[in-house]
Motif scaffolding. Structure first.
Motif, PDB file in Angstrom:
ATOM      1  N   VAL A   1       0.845  -1.198   0.000  1.00  0.00           N
ATOM      2  CA  VAL A   1       0.000   0.000   0.000  1.00  0.00           C
ATOM      3  C   VAL A   1       0.876   1.243   0.000  1.00  0.00           C
ATOM      4  O   VAL A   1       0.628   2.208  -0.727  1.00  0.00           O
TER       5      VAL A   1
ATOM      6  N   GLN B   1       3.898   1.539  -1.160  1.00  0.00           N
ATOM      7  CA  GLN B   1       4.530   1.662  -2.483  1.00  0.00           C
ATOM      8  C   GLN B   1       3.536   2.203  -3.504  1.00  0.00           C
ATOM      9  O   GLN B   1       3.860   3.074  -4.303  1.00  0.00           O
ATOM     10  N   LEU B   2       2.304   1.686  -3.455  1.00  0.00           N
ATOM     11  CA  LEU B   2       1.285   2.144  -4.412  1.00  0.00           C
ATOM     12  C   LEU B   2       0.978   3.621  -4.202  1.00  0.00           C
ATOM     13  O   LEU B   2       0.762   4.357  -5.154  1.00  0.00           O
ATOM     14  N   ARG B   3       0.983   4.060  -2.930  1.00  0.00           N
ATOM     15  CA  ARG B   3       0.721   5.483  -2.641  1.00  0.00           C
ATOM     16  C   ARG B   3       1.805   6.337  -3.303  1.00  0.00           C
ATOM     17  O   ARG B   3       1.532   7.375  -3.900  1.00  0.00           O
ATOM     18  N   LEU B   4       3.063   5.881  -3.181  1.00  0.00           N
ATOM     19  CA  LEU B   4       4.193   6.582  -3.778  1.00  0.00           C
ATOM     20  C   LEU B   4       4.012   6.668  -5.289  1.00  0.00           C
ATOM     21  O   LEU B   4       4.156   7.726  -5.896  1.00  0.00           O
ATOM     22  N   GLU B   5       3.681   5.539  -5.919  1.00  0.00           N
ATOM     23  CA  GLU B   5       3.557   5.506  -7.376  1.00  0.00           C
ATOM     24  C   GLU B   5       2.361   6.318  -7.855  1.00  0.00           C
ATOM     25  O   GLU B   5       2.372   6.871  -8.946  1.00  0.00           O
ATOM     26  N   ALA B   6       1.309   6.385  -7.023  1.00  0.00           N
ATOM     27  CA  ALA B   6       0.123   7.156  -7.415  1.00  0.00           C
ATOM     28  C   ALA B   6       0.411   8.646  -7.376  1.00  0.00           C
ATOM     29  O   ALA B   6      -0.155   9.431  -8.141  1.00  0.00           O
TER      30      ALA B   6
ATOM     31  N   ILE C   1       3.158  10.441  -8.099  1.00  0.00           N
ATOM     32  CA  ILE C   1       4.205  11.072  -8.912  1.00  0.00           C
ATOM     33  C   ILE C   1       3.610  12.111  -9.850  1.00  0.00           C
ATOM     34  O   ILE C   1       2.436  12.048 -10.198  1.00  0.00           O
TER      35      ILE C   1
ATOM     36  N   ARG D   1       3.060  13.823 -13.346  1.00  0.00           N
ATOM     37  CA  ARG D   1       3.051  13.345 -14.717  1.00  0.00           C
ATOM     38  C   ARG D   1       2.966  14.512 -15.694  1.00  0.00           C
ATOM     39  O   ARG D   1       2.532  15.586 -15.326  1.00  0.00           O
ATOM     40  N   ILE D   2       3.391  14.249 -16.941  1.00  0.00           N
ATOM     41  CA  ILE D   2       3.191  15.264 -17.988  1.00  0.00           C
ATOM     42  C   ILE D   2       2.281  14.657 -19.047  1.00  0.00           C
ATOM     43  O   ILE D   2       2.079  13.446 -19.089  1.00  0.00           O
ATOM     44  N   LYS D   3       1.724  15.509 -19.889  1.00  0.00           N
ATOM     45  CA  LYS D   3       0.790  15.036 -20.904  1.00  0.00           C
ATOM     46  C   LYS D   3       1.507  14.208 -21.961  1.00  0.00           C
ATOM     47  O   LYS D   3       2.651  14.488 -22.320  1.00  0.00           O
ATOM     48  N   VAL D   4       0.823  13.204 -22.482  1.00  0.00           N
ATOM     49  CA  VAL D   4       1.383  12.352 -23.534  1.00  0.00           C
ATOM     50  C   VAL D   4       1.743  13.182 -24.748  1.00  0.00           C
ATOM     51  O   VAL D   4       2.758  12.935 -25.400  1.00  0.00           O
TER      52      VAL D   4
ATOM     53  N   ALA E   1       5.141  14.574 -24.054  1.00  0.00           N
ATOM     54  CA  ALA E   1       6.145  13.501 -24.001  1.00  0.00           C
ATOM     55  C   ALA E   1       6.417  12.953 -25.398  1.00  0.00           C
ATOM     56  O   ALA E   1       7.571  12.749 -25.787  1.00  0.00           O
TER      57      ALA E   1
ATOM     58  N   ILE F   1      -4.174   5.104  -9.999  1.00  0.00           N
ATOM     59  CA  ILE F   1      -3.040   5.206 -10.934  1.00  0.00           C
ATOM     60  C   ILE F   1      -3.547   5.097 -12.370  1.00  0.00           C
ATOM     61  O   ILE F   1      -3.158   5.869 -13.253  1.00  0.00           O
TER      62      ILE F   1
ATOM     63  N   PHE G   1      -3.825  12.084 -18.330  1.00  0.00           N
ATOM     64  CA  PHE G   1      -2.702  12.695 -19.035  1.00  0.00           C
ATOM     65  C   PHE G   1      -2.571  12.167 -20.457  1.00  0.00           C
ATOM     66  O   PHE G   1      -1.684  12.549 -21.193  1.00  0.00           O
TER      67      PHE G   1
ATOM     68  N   ARG H   1      10.126   3.925  -8.183  1.00  0.00           N
ATOM     69  CA  ARG H   1       9.343   5.125  -8.471  1.00  0.00           C
ATOM     70  C   ARG H   1       8.086   4.813  -9.260  1.00  0.00           C
ATOM     71  O   ARG H   1       7.049   5.414  -9.061  1.00  0.00           O
TER      72      ARG H   1
ATOM     73  N   ARG I   1       7.887  10.171 -18.006  1.00  0.00           N
ATOM     74  CA  ARG I   1       7.284  11.362 -17.424  1.00  0.00           C
ATOM     75  C   ARG I   1       5.768  11.355 -17.590  1.00  0.00           C
ATOM     76  O   ARG I   1       5.051  11.929 -16.778  1.00  0.00           O
TER      77      ARG I   1
END
Lengths: 71, 340
Positions: free
Chosen positions: A17, A19-24, A26, A28-31, A34, B18, B25, B219, B256
Protein backbone atom coordinates in the motif's frame (compact mmCIF):
# COMPACT_ATOMS: atom_id res chain seq x y z
CA UNK A 1 2.81 -20.65 13.20
CA UNK A 2 -0.30 -19.27 11.51
CA UNK A 3 0.01 -16.10 13.58
CA UNK A 4 3.46 -15.45 12.11
CA UNK A 5 2.16 -15.95 8.57
CA UNK A 6 -0.75 -13.62 9.24
CA UNK A 7 1.48 -10.85 10.61
CA UNK A 8 3.95 -11.35 7.72
CA UNK A 9 1.14 -10.99 5.19
CA UNK A 10 0.01 -7.85 7.01
CA UNK A 11 3.49 -6.32 6.80
CA UNK A 12 3.73 -7.19 3.10
CA UNK A 13 0.29 -5.67 2.49
CA UNK A 14 1.24 -2.50 4.37
CA UNK A 15 4.45 -2.20 2.29
CA UNK A 16 2.49 -2.72 -0.94
CA UNK A 17 0.00 0.00 0.00
CA UNK A 18 2.87 2.38 0.88
CA UNK A 19 4.53 1.66 -2.48
CA UNK A 20 1.28 2.14 -4.41
CA UNK A 21 0.72 5.48 -2.64
CA UNK A 22 4.19 6.58 -3.78
CA UNK A 23 3.56 5.51 -7.38
CA UNK A 24 0.12 7.16 -7.41
CA UNK A 25 1.53 10.49 -6.24
CA UNK A 26 4.20 11.07 -8.91
CA UNK A 27 4.00 14.11 -11.12
CA UNK A 28 3.05 13.34 -14.72
CA UNK A 29 3.19 15.26 -17.99
CA UNK A 30 0.79 15.04 -20.90
CA UNK A 31 1.38 12.35 -23.53
CA UNK A 32 1.21 15.03 -26.24
CA UNK A 33 4.27 16.76 -24.73
CA UNK A 34 6.14 13.50 -24.00
CA UNK A 35 5.48 12.13 -27.49
CA UNK A 36 6.50 15.39 -29.19
CA UNK A 37 9.81 15.41 -27.29
CA UNK A 38 10.55 11.79 -28.23
CA UNK A 39 9.78 12.52 -31.87
CA UNK A 40 11.94 15.66 -31.84
CA UNK A 41 14.84 13.83 -30.22
CA UNK A 42 14.74 11.19 -32.97
CA UNK A 43 14.54 13.75 -35.77
CA UNK A 44 17.21 16.06 -34.33
CA UNK A 45 19.68 13.21 -33.87
CA UNK A 46 18.90 11.35 -37.08
CA UNK A 47 21.92 12.63 -38.98
CA UNK A 48 24.19 11.40 -36.17
CA UNK A 49 22.75 7.87 -36.22
CA UNK A 50 25.06 5.71 -38.40
CA UNK A 51 22.74 2.68 -38.46
CA UNK A 52 19.91 4.92 -39.65
CA UNK A 53 21.66 6.98 -42.31
CA UNK A 54 24.26 4.42 -43.33
CA UNK A 55 28.02 4.58 -43.08
CA UNK A 56 30.09 5.38 -46.18
CA UNK A 57 32.66 2.60 -46.58
CA UNK A 58 35.52 5.08 -46.30
CA UNK A 59 34.36 5.98 -42.78
CA UNK A 60 33.39 2.48 -41.72
CA UNK A 61 35.93 1.10 -39.20
CA UNK A 62 34.52 -2.39 -39.80
CA UNK A 63 35.26 -2.35 -43.51
CA UNK A 64 38.83 -2.70 -44.70
CA UNK A 65 39.89 0.41 -46.67
CA UNK A 66 40.05 -0.38 -50.38
CA UNK A 67 43.60 0.15 -51.44
CA UNK A 68 44.57 1.18 -54.93
CA UNK A 69 48.15 0.52 -55.92
CA UNK A 70 49.57 2.36 -58.87
CA UNK A 71 52.95 0.83 -59.58
CA UNK B 1 -8.63 -9.95 9.81
CA UNK B 2 -10.39 -6.60 9.33
CA UNK B 3 -7.13 -4.76 8.75
CA UNK B 4 -6.12 -7.12 5.92
CA UNK B 5 -9.45 -6.54 4.18
CA UNK B 6 -9.01 -2.78 4.51
CA UNK B 7 -5.50 -2.93 3.11
CA UNK B 8 -6.69 -5.02 0.14
CA UNK B 9 -9.41 -2.47 -0.55
CA UNK B 10 -6.90 0.36 -0.37
CA UNK B 11 -4.58 -1.51 -2.78
CA UNK B 12 -7.40 -1.80 -5.31
CA UNK B 13 -8.33 1.87 -4.82
CA UNK B 14 -4.75 3.00 -5.39
CA UNK B 15 -4.38 0.83 -8.50
CA UNK B 16 -7.58 2.40 -9.88
CA UNK B 17 -6.25 5.84 -8.97
CA UNK B 18 -3.04 5.21 -10.93
CA UNK B 19 -5.00 3.94 -13.96
CA UNK B 20 -7.29 6.99 -13.82
CA UNK B 21 -4.41 9.43 -13.37
CA UNK B 22 -2.60 7.97 -16.38
CA UNK B 23 -5.75 8.34 -18.44
CA UNK B 24 -6.17 12.02 -17.60
CA UNK B 25 -2.70 12.69 -19.04
CA UNK B 26 -3.45 10.67 -22.16
CA UNK B 27 -4.49 13.65 -24.27
CA UNK B 28 -2.87 12.22 -27.41
CA UNK B 29 -0.79 9.33 -28.75
CA UNK B 30 2.69 8.87 -30.16
CA UNK B 31 0.99 7.92 -33.45
CA UNK B 32 -0.53 11.39 -33.60
CA UNK B 33 2.73 13.11 -32.70
CA UNK B 34 4.51 11.15 -35.43
CA UNK B 35 1.74 11.44 -38.02
CA UNK B 36 3.74 13.88 -40.13
CA UNK B 37 6.91 11.80 -40.02
CA UNK B 38 7.70 9.51 -42.95
CA UNK B 39 8.46 5.87 -42.18
CA UNK B 40 12.14 5.02 -42.32
CA UNK B 41 13.14 3.37 -45.61
CA UNK B 42 14.10 -0.31 -45.60
CA UNK B 43 17.12 -0.84 -43.33
CA UNK B 44 19.56 -3.37 -44.70
CA UNK B 45 22.56 -4.00 -42.48
CA UNK B 46 25.34 -6.32 -43.55
CA UNK B 47 27.49 -8.60 -41.43
CA UNK B 48 30.90 -6.92 -41.38
CA UNK B 49 32.62 -9.27 -38.93
CA UNK B 50 31.98 -12.69 -37.47
CA UNK B 51 33.63 -13.34 -34.10
CA UNK B 52 34.47 -17.02 -33.92
CA UNK B 53 35.90 -18.75 -30.87
CA UNK B 54 33.22 -19.74 -28.41
CA UNK B 55 32.46 -23.46 -28.33
CA UNK B 56 28.92 -23.32 -27.01
CA UNK B 57 25.86 -21.09 -26.77
CA UNK B 58 26.53 -17.39 -26.25
CA UNK B 59 24.25 -15.97 -23.59
CA UNK B 60 25.34 -12.37 -23.28
CA UNK B 61 27.48 -9.60 -24.75
CA UNK B 62 28.23 -6.02 -23.78
CA UNK B 63 30.11 -3.28 -25.65
CA UNK B 64 32.93 -1.38 -23.99
CA UNK B 65 32.51 2.40 -24.07
CA UNK B 66 35.29 2.78 -26.67
CA UNK B 67 33.01 1.22 -29.32
CA UNK B 68 35.80 -1.18 -30.32
CA UNK B 69 36.08 -3.77 -27.55
CA UNK B 70 33.25 -5.95 -26.37
CA UNK B 71 32.88 -8.86 -23.95
CA UNK B 72 30.86 -12.02 -24.51
CA UNK B 73 29.88 -14.89 -22.21
CA UNK B 74 29.26 -18.46 -23.29
CA UNK B 75 28.30 -21.65 -21.57
CA UNK B 76 31.60 -23.06 -22.80
CA UNK B 77 32.76 -21.45 -19.56
CA UNK B 78 34.60 -18.52 -21.07
CA UNK B 79 34.40 -14.74 -21.09
CA UNK B 80 36.06 -13.39 -24.23
CA UNK B 81 37.04 -9.75 -24.74
CA UNK B 82 37.11 -9.06 -28.48
CA UNK B 83 38.61 -6.34 -30.62
CA UNK B 84 35.66 -6.13 -32.98
CA UNK B 85 37.66 -4.41 -35.72
CA UNK B 86 40.48 -6.93 -35.98
CA UNK B 87 38.33 -9.82 -34.57
CA UNK B 88 41.28 -10.64 -32.27
CA UNK B 89 40.61 -12.05 -28.84
CA UNK B 90 42.14 -9.61 -26.38
CA UNK B 91 41.37 -11.81 -23.36
CA UNK B 92 39.93 -15.32 -22.98
CA UNK B 93 38.96 -15.70 -19.33
CA UNK B 94 38.15 -19.18 -18.01
CA UNK B 95 35.24 -19.14 -15.54
CA UNK B 96 34.79 -21.18 -12.37
CA UNK B 97 31.18 -21.83 -13.30
CA UNK B 98 30.25 -22.39 -16.95
CA UNK B 99 26.57 -21.64 -16.31
CA UNK B 100 26.93 -18.01 -17.16
CA UNK B 101 23.89 -15.91 -18.12
CA UNK B 102 25.18 -12.35 -18.20
CA UNK B 103 28.29 -10.22 -18.63
CA UNK B 104 29.15 -6.54 -18.42
CA UNK B 105 31.98 -4.18 -19.34
CA UNK B 106 32.80 -1.35 -16.89
CA UNK B 107 32.62 2.13 -18.46
CA UNK B 108 36.31 2.63 -17.59
CA UNK B 109 37.33 -0.47 -19.52
CA UNK B 110 39.23 -1.79 -16.49
CA UNK B 111 36.78 -4.44 -15.32
CA UNK B 112 34.35 -7.02 -16.65
CA UNK B 113 31.74 -8.97 -14.70
CA UNK B 114 29.67 -12.08 -15.20
CA UNK B 115 27.37 -14.45 -13.37
CA UNK B 116 24.62 -17.03 -13.79
CA UNK B 117 23.43 -20.19 -12.09
CA UNK B 118 26.16 -19.84 -9.47
CA UNK B 119 24.02 -16.99 -8.02
CA UNK B 120 27.15 -14.82 -7.89
CA UNK B 121 28.51 -11.83 -9.75
CA UNK B 122 32.25 -12.27 -10.38
CA UNK B 123 34.33 -9.18 -11.11
CA UNK B 124 37.53 -9.54 -13.18
CA UNK B 125 40.34 -6.98 -13.40
CA UNK B 126 41.55 -6.72 -17.00
CA UNK B 127 44.39 -4.37 -16.11
CA UNK B 128 46.15 -6.37 -13.39
CA UNK B 129 49.88 -5.68 -12.87
CA UNK B 130 51.25 -9.01 -14.14
CA UNK B 131 48.96 -9.01 -17.17
CA UNK B 132 46.95 -12.00 -15.97
CA UNK B 133 43.22 -11.54 -15.68
CA UNK B 134 42.07 -12.68 -12.26
CA UNK B 135 38.88 -12.69 -10.21
CA UNK B 136 38.90 -9.49 -8.20
CA UNK B 137 35.68 -10.02 -6.23
CA UNK B 138 32.91 -12.54 -5.96
CA UNK B 139 29.65 -10.83 -5.02
CA UNK B 140 27.56 -13.47 -3.30
CA UNK B 141 24.22 -12.93 -1.55
CA UNK B 142 21.56 -13.55 -4.17
CA UNK B 143 19.48 -16.66 -3.52
CA UNK B 144 18.69 -17.09 -7.20
CA UNK B 145 20.51 -17.01 -10.55
CA UNK B 146 22.17 -13.84 -11.78
CA UNK B 147 20.24 -12.72 -14.87
CA UNK B 148 21.92 -9.38 -15.58
CA UNK B 149 24.58 -7.00 -14.26
CA UNK B 150 25.66 -3.45 -15.15
CA UNK B 151 28.53 -1.35 -13.75
CA UNK B 152 27.88 2.17 -12.47
CA UNK B 153 31.65 2.65 -12.05
CA UNK B 154 34.71 0.61 -11.03
CA UNK B 155 33.37 0.58 -7.47
CA UNK B 156 29.65 -0.08 -7.92
CA UNK B 157 27.61 -2.61 -9.88
CA UNK B 158 23.90 -3.41 -10.08
CA UNK B 159 22.66 -6.98 -10.48
CA UNK B 160 19.25 -8.55 -11.17
CA UNK B 161 18.36 -12.05 -10.01
CA UNK B 162 15.99 -14.98 -10.19
CA UNK B 163 15.40 -14.31 -6.50
CA UNK B 164 13.19 -11.38 -7.68
CA UNK B 165 15.50 -8.66 -6.34
CA UNK B 166 18.04 -6.27 -7.78
CA UNK B 167 21.07 -5.28 -5.74
CA UNK B 168 23.53 -2.38 -5.72
CA UNK B 169 26.96 -3.65 -4.63
CA UNK B 170 30.09 -2.00 -3.27
CA UNK B 171 32.72 -3.85 -5.29
CA UNK B 172 35.62 -2.96 -2.99
CA UNK B 173 34.05 -4.44 0.13
CA UNK B 174 32.01 -7.04 -1.73
CA UNK B 175 28.88 -6.08 0.21
CA UNK B 176 25.31 -5.17 -0.72
CA UNK B 177 24.65 -1.42 -0.46
CA UNK B 178 20.98 -1.60 -1.39
CA UNK B 179 18.48 -4.37 -2.07
CA UNK B 180 15.71 -3.36 -4.46
CA UNK B 181 12.76 -5.63 -3.68
CA UNK B 182 9.31 -5.42 -5.21
CA UNK B 183 9.13 -7.64 -8.26
CA UNK B 184 6.91 -10.68 -7.81
CA UNK B 185 8.80 -12.78 -10.31
CA UNK B 186 12.39 -13.42 -11.43
CA UNK B 187 14.10 -10.14 -12.38
CA UNK B 188 15.41 -10.91 -15.88
CA UNK B 189 17.11 -7.78 -17.16
CA UNK B 190 18.20 -4.30 -16.14
CA UNK B 191 19.34 -1.05 -17.72
CA UNK B 192 21.01 2.03 -16.23
CA UNK B 193 19.86 5.55 -17.16
CA UNK B 194 22.27 7.76 -19.13
CA UNK B 195 22.76 9.98 -16.04
CA UNK B 196 23.40 6.93 -13.80
CA UNK B 197 20.72 8.08 -11.32
CA UNK B 198 18.10 5.46 -12.16
CA UNK B 199 17.86 1.91 -13.36
CA UNK B 200 15.02 -0.10 -14.84
CA UNK B 201 14.30 -3.80 -14.38
CA UNK B 202 12.08 -6.22 -16.32
CA UNK B 203 10.73 -9.34 -14.66
CA UNK B 204 8.70 -12.53 -14.89
CA UNK B 205 5.83 -10.75 -13.17
CA UNK B 206 5.27 -9.09 -16.59
CA UNK B 207 6.18 -5.63 -15.23
CA UNK B 208 9.02 -3.17 -15.61
CA UNK B 209 10.07 -1.02 -12.65
CA UNK B 210 11.97 2.27 -12.48
CA UNK B 211 14.26 2.55 -9.43
CA UNK B 212 15.91 5.62 -7.92
CA UNK B 213 19.40 4.34 -7.08
CA UNK B 214 20.30 6.76 -4.24
CA UNK B 215 16.82 7.09 -2.73
CA UNK B 216 16.67 3.26 -2.87
CA UNK B 217 13.05 3.13 -3.96
CA UNK B 218 10.84 2.01 -6.81
CA UNK B 219 9.34 5.12 -8.47
CA UNK B 220 7.13 3.63 -11.14
CA UNK B 221 5.78 0.26 -12.29
CA UNK B 222 4.71 -0.45 -15.88
CA UNK B 223 2.42 -3.30 -16.87
CA UNK B 224 0.76 -4.38 -20.09
CA UNK B 225 2.91 -7.28 -21.23
CA UNK B 226 1.25 -10.67 -21.25
CA UNK B 227 4.32 -12.65 -20.38
CA UNK B 228 7.84 -12.47 -18.93
CA UNK B 229 9.89 -9.40 -19.80
CA UNK B 230 13.30 -10.70 -20.93
CA UNK B 231 14.93 -7.51 -22.15
CA UNK B 232 14.85 -3.86 -21.18
CA UNK B 233 16.66 -0.68 -22.16
CA UNK B 234 16.49 3.09 -21.91
CA UNK B 235 15.58 5.23 -24.90
CA UNK B 236 18.77 7.31 -25.57
CA UNK B 237 17.52 10.51 -23.89
CA UNK B 238 16.66 8.65 -20.68
CA UNK B 239 12.99 9.68 -20.75
CA UNK B 240 11.52 6.43 -22.01
CA UNK B 241 11.93 2.70 -21.51
CA UNK B 242 11.73 -0.12 -24.04
CA UNK B 243 10.84 -3.68 -23.00
CA UNK B 244 10.92 -7.01 -24.87
CA UNK B 245 8.81 -9.96 -23.78
CA UNK B 246 8.02 -13.64 -24.24
CA UNK B 247 4.64 -12.37 -25.54
CA UNK B 248 6.58 -11.59 -28.78
CA UNK B 249 6.13 -7.82 -28.48
CA UNK B 250 8.21 -4.84 -27.46
CA UNK B 251 6.69 -1.85 -25.71
CA UNK B 252 7.71 1.77 -25.29
CA UNK B 253 6.83 3.42 -21.98
CA UNK B 254 7.34 7.14 -21.33
CA UNK B 255 8.65 7.84 -17.82
CA UNK B 256 7.28 11.36 -17.42
CA UNK B 257 3.81 10.55 -18.80
CA UNK B 258 3.99 7.36 -16.73
CA UNK B 259 2.42 5.14 -19.39
CA UNK B 260 2.81 2.96 -22.44
CA UNK B 261 3.09 4.86 -25.71
CA UNK B 262 3.46 2.09 -28.29
CA UNK B 263 3.55 -1.67 -28.80
CA UNK B 264 5.76 -3.18 -31.51
CA UNK B 265 4.05 -6.31 -32.75
CA UNK B 266 3.21 -8.17 -35.92
CA UNK B 267 1.01 -11.21 -36.41
CA UNK B 268 3.86 -12.91 -38.23
CA UNK B 269 6.14 -12.59 -35.20
CA UNK B 270 5.29 -15.36 -32.78
CA UNK B 271 8.56 -15.88 -30.98
CA UNK B 272 9.56 -14.26 -27.71
CA UNK B 273 11.95 -11.31 -27.62
CA UNK B 274 15.27 -12.21 -26.01
CA UNK B 275 17.19 -8.95 -26.30
CA UNK B 276 16.89 -5.41 -27.58
CA UNK B 277 18.88 -2.28 -28.32
CA UNK B 278 17.94 1.16 -29.66
CA UNK B 279 20.06 2.90 -32.30
CA UNK B 280 21.85 6.10 -31.31
CA UNK B 281 19.00 8.48 -32.16
CA UNK B 282 16.42 6.09 -30.78
CA UNK B 283 14.69 5.96 -34.15
CA UNK B 284 15.48 2.29 -34.72
CA UNK B 285 14.72 -0.51 -32.29
CA UNK B 286 16.61 -3.75 -32.84
CA UNK B 287 15.01 -6.78 -31.18
CA UNK B 288 16.46 -10.29 -31.06
CA UNK B 289 14.00 -13.19 -31.08
CA UNK B 290 13.87 -16.93 -30.37
CA UNK B 291 13.30 -17.53 -34.12
CA UNK B 292 16.97 -16.77 -34.96
CA UNK B 293 16.20 -13.29 -36.34
CA UNK B 294 16.58 -9.69 -35.30
CA UNK B 295 13.67 -7.42 -36.22
CA UNK B 296 14.35 -3.75 -36.86
CA UNK B 297 11.51 -1.37 -36.02
CA UNK B 298 10.89 2.29 -36.84
CA UNK B 299 10.27 3.28 -33.21
CA UNK B 300 8.09 6.28 -34.04
CA UNK B 301 5.86 4.56 -36.59
CA UNK B 302 5.84 1.05 -35.06
CA UNK B 303 6.57 -0.46 -38.46
CA UNK B 304 9.06 -3.23 -39.13
CA UNK B 305 11.70 -1.82 -41.47
CA UNK B 306 14.28 -4.56 -41.56
CA UNK B 307 15.42 -8.01 -40.50
CA UNK B 308 18.89 -9.29 -39.63
CA UNK B 309 18.99 -12.93 -40.63
CA UNK B 310 22.36 -14.49 -40.21
CA UNK B 311 22.39 -16.72 -37.21
CA UNK B 312 21.64 -20.44 -37.17
CA UNK B 313 20.10 -20.42 -33.75
CA UNK B 314 18.40 -18.15 -31.22
CA UNK B 315 19.74 -14.58 -30.98
CA UNK B 316 20.38 -14.29 -27.25
CA UNK B 317 21.95 -10.86 -27.00
CA UNK B 318 22.31 -7.65 -28.93
CA UNK B 319 24.03 -4.33 -28.38
CA UNK B 320 24.61 -1.11 -30.28
CA UNK B 321 28.04 0.48 -29.74
CA UNK B 322 28.29 3.80 -27.87
CA UNK B 323 29.10 5.78 -31.02
CA UNK B 324 26.18 4.07 -32.76
CA UNK B 325 28.43 2.81 -35.52
CA UNK B 326 27.61 -0.89 -35.26
CA UNK B 327 25.29 -3.47 -33.81
CA UNK B 328 26.60 -6.74 -32.34
CA UNK B 329 24.47 -9.87 -32.08
CA UNK B 330 25.33 -13.00 -30.10
CA UNK B 331 23.69 -16.34 -30.65
CA UNK B 332 23.23 -19.88 -29.41
CA UNK B 333 25.05 -20.82 -32.64
CA UNK B 334 28.24 -19.74 -30.76
CA UNK B 335 29.02 -16.77 -33.03
CA UNK B 336 28.89 -13.02 -32.62
CA UNK B 337 28.27 -10.85 -35.63
CA UNK B 338 28.98 -7.15 -36.16
CA UNK B 339 26.52 -5.38 -38.47
CA UNK B 340 26.18 -1.96 -40.01
Amino acid sequence: MSNNNASNNLIIAQRTVKQLRLEASIRRIKVSQAAAELRNFCLQNASRDPLLVGVPSSDNPFRPPKSCSLF
Amino acid sequence: MGEMEELRKEMENLKDQITAARKTFQDSTLQEAAAGVTVVGRVQLKTRKTLRGHLAKIYAMHWGTDSTLCVSASQDGKLIVWDTITTNKVNAIPLKSSWVMTCAYAPSGNLVACGGLDNMCSIYNLKGKDGNVKVMRELAAHTGYLSCCRFLSDTEIITSSGDCTCVLWDIETGTQKTVFAGHQGDAMSLGVSPDFKFFISGACDFTAKLWDIREAECRQTFGGHESDINAIGFFPNGNAVITGSDDATCKLYDLRADQELLTYQDSSIMCGVTSLAPSKSGRLLLAGHDDFNVNIWDMLKAERVGVLAGHDNRVSCIGVSTDGMACCTGSWDSFLKIWN
